[in-house]
Design an enzyme around this catalytic site. Sequence first.
Site, short mmCIF file in Angstrom:
data_model
loop_
_atom_site.label_atom_id
_atom_site.label_comp_id
_atom_site.label_asym_id
_atom_site.label_seq_id
_atom_site.Cartn_x
_atom_site.Cartn_y
_atom_site.Cartn_z
N LYS A 75 0.90 -1.30 0.01
CA LYS A 75 0.03 -0.05 -0.08
C LYS A 75 0.91 1.37 0.11
CE LYS A 75 -0.30 -0.16 4.90
NZ LYS A 75 -1.10 -0.92 6.14
N ARG B 208 -10.64 0.08 14.36
CA ARG B 208 -10.61 0.78 12.92
C ARG B 208 -11.73 0.20 12.04
NH1 ARG B 208 -4.55 0.84 10.38
NH2 ARG B 208 -4.99 -1.29 9.73
N TYR C 285 14.16 31.72 2.16
CA TYR C 285 13.05 32.38 2.30
C TYR C 285 12.98 32.79 3.80
CZ TYR C 285 10.83 30.93 -1.83
OH TYR C 285 10.41 30.79 -3.30
N MET D 166 9.92 24.45 -1.55
CA MET D 166 9.17 23.79 -1.95
C MET D 166 9.99 22.59 -2.85
SD MET D 166 5.57 23.73 -4.44
CE MET D 166 4.89 24.85 -3.23
C1 LIG Z 1 -0.27 -1.67 6.81
C2 LIG Z 1 -0.81 -2.84 7.28
C3 LIG Z 1 -0.01 -4.24 7.31
C4 LIG Z 1 1.50 -4.19 7.55
O1 LIG Z 1 1.98 -3.54 8.59
P1 LIG Z 1 3.47 -3.41 8.94
O2 LIG Z 1 3.58 -2.81 10.49
O3 LIG Z 1 4.06 -2.30 8.04
O4 LIG Z 1 4.17 -4.73 8.81
C5 LIG Z 1 -0.60 -5.37 8.04
N1 LIG Z 1 -2.07 -5.40 7.80
C6 LIG Z 1 -2.93 -4.39 7.61
C7 LIG Z 1 -4.27 -4.69 7.89
C8 LIG Z 1 -2.16 -3.23 7.38
O5 LIG Z 1 -3.22 -2.25 7.36
#
Ligand SMILES: *Cc1c(COP(=O)(O)O)cnc(C)c1O
Length: 366
Positions: A37, A135, A263, A312
Site C-alpha cells: 500500500k 478501526r 525564504y 518547496m
Molecule cells: C499496513 C498493514 C500491515 C503491515 O504492517 P507493518 O507494520 O508495516 O508490517 C498489515 N496489515 C494491515 C491490515 C495493514 O493495514
Amino acid sequence: MKSNATILEINKKAILHNLAYFKNKLDKKTKILVVVKAFAYGSDAKIISKISQNQKVDYLAVAYTEEGIALRNAGIHLPILVLHPQIQNFELLIEKCLEPNLYSFKTLQKFTKTVEKLGLEKHPIHLKFNTGLNRLGFKLNDVSEVILHVKNSNSIQLKSVFSHLSASEDLNEKIFTEQQITSFKKIKKSFEQAFEVKPLFHLLNTSGIVNYPKAQFDMVRLGIGLYGFANEEKITRKLKNVLTLKSVISQIHIVEKGETIGYNRAYKTENTTKTATIPIGHADGISRQLGKEIGYVTIQNKKAFIIGNVCMDMLMVDVTDINCKEGDEVIVFNSQEKIIEMAKKINTIPYELLTMISQRVKRLVV
Ligand SMILES: *Cc1c(COP(=O)(O)O)cnc(C)c1O
C-alpha cells in the site's frame, strides 16, 4: 550510482535479504502476504510487487482499489487483497480480479449484490474482524451472522479471515495483544466449524512476526519489515536498508558575513559561509521541520546541515567545511539509522517519513 537528479534507489538485494529473514523466522507452511500500500511504503509498488511475484510470495495487499488496478495494469497476477475497498469501486475491483476486505454487513451485502448484478459467482473475498484496534472490522458478536451470510451466498468465496493487532511492537501491551490473539482464535474456531473448505487465517504484521510468532496462523502480512524496519533496534540491525535517497549539488555560493539565506531570511551568516543548493524540497517529502539546522544531508561523508527554511523544490546546506563542488553527490539517507533519526527529528516514525517521499522523485532499482 551517480546521477544528476534526486533519486530514490531501491536495493533489490536488501529486499531479498529482508524477505528471507522473515521467511526463516516463520514455519515453512506459513504463507506470506506483502503489503504494498501507499506506493509500497513510499518506494515503488510495481517494483516491489514484481520482486514479490518472482519470489513466489503468496499474496499482495493494497489499501485502495486504485492501487490494485495499477498493479494489475503493470502485469501483476498475484492475488491482491484490497484492505479498504470502497463501495463505489466494487465493480472495478471485480473486473480487475481484486479481492476485497469486507468488514461490515453493509460492505458484505453491497459486495454480494454487485457480484450478482454482474452475473458472476464465487468472487474471492476476505473478512476482517475487529479484535481491539477499533478501526475496521466486524464485531466478535457478529461471527454467526457473518457465517450465515457467507454460507448462503453463491456470489462470494471466502478466502481468508483476519484481524489486526493494535500494539504488536509494544511489549508493554503484551496482555492486550494476547487478548486480541485469544479473540481471534475464537473467531477462527467458529469459522472452522462452519466451513468444510477452511479459509486462511492471518493476524500478524511485521512486529507481530517478531514478537508473537506463535500467532502466525496460515499467513502473515509483511509491511515495513521488507523495507528494513522491525520497530525494534535489535531486529532492524539484522535487516538491510532498502531505500537510499540521494541528490546532487546544483549550485555553490560563498555568502558573506551578515547576509541571509533562503525564504523569510531565516538564516543569517555570522561568518563567510559556503552553501550548497540541493534540488529536493518539502514537495519531495523533506519536511520543513528539518530546516533551521535540524536536519542534515551527507556530502563527502560529512554532515551538511540544512540552513534556513526548506523550500518547496530545494534546500540549502552549509558546506563551509566540506571540500565539495557543484555536481557532487548528496546523500539524504542511506541507512535505517539515518531514516529513524530523521523521523524522530520531525516527531514521526519511518512509516510516515518514507511515505512522504513524493512521486516526483525518480525511483531506480539497483
Ligand atoms: C499496513 C498493514 C500491515 C503491515 O504492517 P507493518 O507494520 O508495516 O508490517 C498489515 N496489515 C494491515 C491490515 C495493514 O493495514
